[in-house]
Design an enzyme around this catalytic site. Structure first.
Site, PDB file in Angstrom:
ATOM      1  CG  HIS A 104      -1.755  -1.082   1.571  1.00 51.48           C
ATOM      2  ND1 HIS A 104      -1.244  -2.062   2.095  1.00 51.48           N
ATOM      3  CD2 HIS A 104      -3.206  -1.363   1.272  1.00 51.48           C
ATOM      4  CE1 HIS A 104      -2.294  -3.077   2.393  1.00 51.48           C
ATOM      5  NE2 HIS A 104      -3.455  -2.525   1.871  1.00 51.48           N
ATOM      6  CG  ASP A 107       1.873  -0.953   3.367  1.00 51.82           C
ATOM      7  OD1 ASP A 107       1.015  -0.631   4.026  1.00 51.82           O
ATOM      8  OD2 ASP A 107       1.524  -1.785   2.470  1.00 51.82           O
ATOM      9  CD  GLU A 235      -7.886  -8.456  -0.794  1.00 54.04           C
ATOM     10  OE1 GLU A 235      -6.876  -8.070  -1.515  1.00 54.04           O
ATOM     11  OE2 GLU A 235      -7.721  -8.520   0.396  1.00 54.04           O
ATOM     12  CD  GLU A 271      -6.953 -11.794   2.587  1.00 59.97           C
ATOM     13  OE1 GLU A 271      -6.494 -10.743   1.990  1.00 59.97           O
ATOM     14  OE2 GLU A 271      -6.884 -11.652   3.854  1.00 59.97           O
ATOM     15  CG  HIS A 274     -10.853 -11.384   2.755  1.00 57.11           C
ATOM     16  ND1 HIS A 274     -10.474 -10.334   1.960  1.00 57.11           N
ATOM     17  CD2 HIS A 274     -10.351 -11.382   3.665  1.00 57.11           C
ATOM     18  CE1 HIS A 274      -9.597  -9.525   2.466  1.00 57.11           C
ATOM     19  NE2 HIS A 274      -9.228 -10.122   3.701  1.00 57.11           N
ATOM     20  CG  ASP A 299      -4.434 -10.987  -0.691  1.00 56.65           C
ATOM     21  OD1 ASP A 299      -3.251 -10.672  -1.909  1.00 56.65           O
ATOM     22  OD2 ASP A 299      -4.593  -9.882  -0.280  1.00 56.65           O
ATOM     23  CG  ASP A 310      -8.813 -10.822   7.341  1.00 55.83           C
ATOM     24  OD1 ASP A 310      -8.590 -11.955   7.083  1.00 55.83           O
ATOM     25  OD2 ASP A 310      -8.207  -9.813   6.728  1.00 55.83           O
ATOM     26  CG  ASP A 312      -4.878 -11.393   7.531  1.00 48.86           C
ATOM     27  OD1 ASP A 312      -5.647 -11.837   6.778  1.00 48.86           O
ATOM     28  OD2 ASP A 312      -4.723 -10.092   7.695  1.00 48.86           O
ATOM     29  CG  ASP A 342      -3.086  -9.837   2.832  1.00 48.88           C
ATOM     30  OD1 ASP A 342      -2.622  -9.516   4.036  1.00 48.88           O
ATOM     31  OD2 ASP A 342      -4.234  -9.418   2.653  1.00 48.88           O
TER      32      ASP A 342
END
Ligand code: XLS
Ligand code: NI
Ligand code: NI
Length: 442
Positions: A104, A107, A235, A271, A274, A299, A310, A312, A342
């Site tokens: 991003h 980031d 996404e 993802e 998700h 992802d 989430d 991750d 991700d």
């Protein structure tokens, strides 16, 4: 460019040592240089590192601050810290043998007091990234804009009730598209961040959805005007941070894109976590996107089915990944997409080496799944089973149904005069599950 000191001095580039490897810091299944069907595994799998988790994640959660302290984060000047962090990141990308990364805008470069200052910071880090990409050969899989962290976006970006925020988000995405193009990014991702709502007491749902569509049209137009040819990706995510996210899942995403005439310009970045939050399996989401010709990128992570958010995590569930890989390979692969991790370390995993263990596991699991899926598809047993299950549509009145030549009257007559009652046939699910097991575990 001056050679920077090693930020991961205790870890050598990860080597492939095969399934019998005894050293933990080695690949057992991912052999980036192995050629399969004329392409290396690195080229097939297109692994990517997520900058936000790997290099901005500190292990904080709602109950406590960060636990992860990296040496390169020490320093007063935010810009020079950002540059050193990026040096560390590219050293990691190389050592873990990942050909791609994703980020991003916020980031890689600190947000300034004004948009102009933020853009200036971003330019400085993009120039640095350009040098590092050139020096290492690591490429940008996709870029995106963070339209969810800053308080200005608390009620959404493109779906914010305040047009001023919409304009700010537009300016931010314009810049993110510029830098993604500059860095040769192969895709650009729109994750709906805070594009959703908490309560209809303060929300005009229809208007917000139209604003989101307008925003995406403006992005398409702008990308065209600067000659950015990367693939646009949506996404989907059903909830978190908002209760009702507009891009709930792939199916609702397709409906949204088609409703607003955007379907030609977008594919999906799916993802795993998700998908499961939406109550779907990972493979289901892939299959729905593939059926619409809109499978774009992955992802790669995993949720925890006992938790409703989430998490991750790195995915080492080879069964789940093999099923996903079957659908991906059957669809002809990901094109300009790839597998982007991700995924983040658990809060107590504070050592730099943990970052390597995490990605080695994720990459090995995907590589193994890739090989298994190829074998399964080459054998063709499942494909043949499914073909036979639908064979009645290949000829006769079944064919006429599929080609739109049979109507209700004709079908009624057929049943009354000739067909009578259908003979039930077993779906043989348990037999097929055992067959899958035999591929996974012999
Ligand atoms: C958050 C999303 C995010 C996107 C990029 O849940 O996964 O990380 O991938 O904005
Ligand atoms: Ni994501
Ligand atoms: Ni996510």
């Amino acid at each position: 460019m001056k050679k920077s000191r090693a930020h991961f001095p205790t870890v050598a580039p990860i080597a492939y040592e095969g399934p019998g490897a005894t050293r933990p810091l080695a690949f057992r299944h991912y052999n980036p240089d192995e050629v399969i069907d004329g392409r290396t595994m690195a080229e097939h799998l297109r692994f990517s590192i997520a900058y936000w988790h790997a290099f901005r994640g500190v292990g904080s959660d709602p109950f406590g601050p960060g636990t992860i302290v990296r040496p390169w984060e020490q320093g007063r000047d935010a810009l020079s810290v950002a540059k050193t962090r990026m040096d560390a990141a590219f050293e990691f990308f190389q050592k873990i043998r990942a050909p791609f990364y994703c980020f991003h805008d916020r980031d890689i470069a600190p947000e300034g007091r004004t948009l102009a200052e933020s853009n200036k910071n971003l330019d400085a880090l993009v120039a640095h990234a350009q040098d590092l990409q050139q020096a290492t050969g690591v490429k940008l899989l996709w870029g995106t804009a963070n339209l969810f962290s800053h308080p200005r976006y608390m009620c959404g970006a493109a779906t914010n009730p305040d047009a001023h925020v919409f304009a700010y988000a537009a300016a931010q995405v314009k810049k993110a598209l510029d830098v993604t193009k500059q860095l040769g990014g192969e895709n650009y991702v729109f994750w709906g961040g805070r594009e959703g709502y908490e309560t209809l007491l303060n929300t005009d749902l229809k208007r917000e959805q139209e604003h989101l569509a307008t925003f995406l049209h403006l992005a398409v137009d702008y990308a065209k005007s600067i000659g950015f040819t990367g693939q646009f990706l949506i996404e989907p995510k059903p909830k978190e941070p908002t209760k009702h996210q507009y891009d709930f899942d792939v199916a609702s995403g397709i409906a949204f894109l088609r409703t607003h005439g955007l379907e030609k310009h977008f594919k999906f970045n799916i993802e795993t976590n998700h998908a499961t939050l939406a109550g779907h399996s990972f493979q289901h989401e892939i299959e729905v996107a593939a059926a619409a010709g809109m499978l774009g990128s992955i992802d790669a992570n995993s949720g925890d089915l006992l938790l409703g958010w989430d998490t991750d995590q790195f995915n080492t569930d080879v069964r789940e990944l093999t099923l996903a890989m079957i659908s991906i390979l059957r669809a002809g692969g990901l094109g300009s997409g790839g597998f982007n991790f991700d995924a983040k370390l658990r809060r107590p995993s504070i050592d730099p080496e943990d970052l390597f263990h995490a990605h080695i596991g994720g990459m090995d699991a995907y590589a193994l799944a890739f090989k298994l899926a190829r074998r399964i598809l080459a054998d063709g047993k499942f494909t043949q089973f499914v073909q036979e299950r639908y064979a009645s549509y290949d000829t006769g009145f079944g064919r006429e149904i599929e080609t739109g030549r049979a109507g209700f009257r004709q079908l009624e007559k057929l049943v009354l005069t000739r067909l009578g009652e259908p003979t039930p046939r077993s779906g043989r699910q348990e037999y097929l599950e055992n067959l899958l097991l035999s591929y996974l575990h012999g």
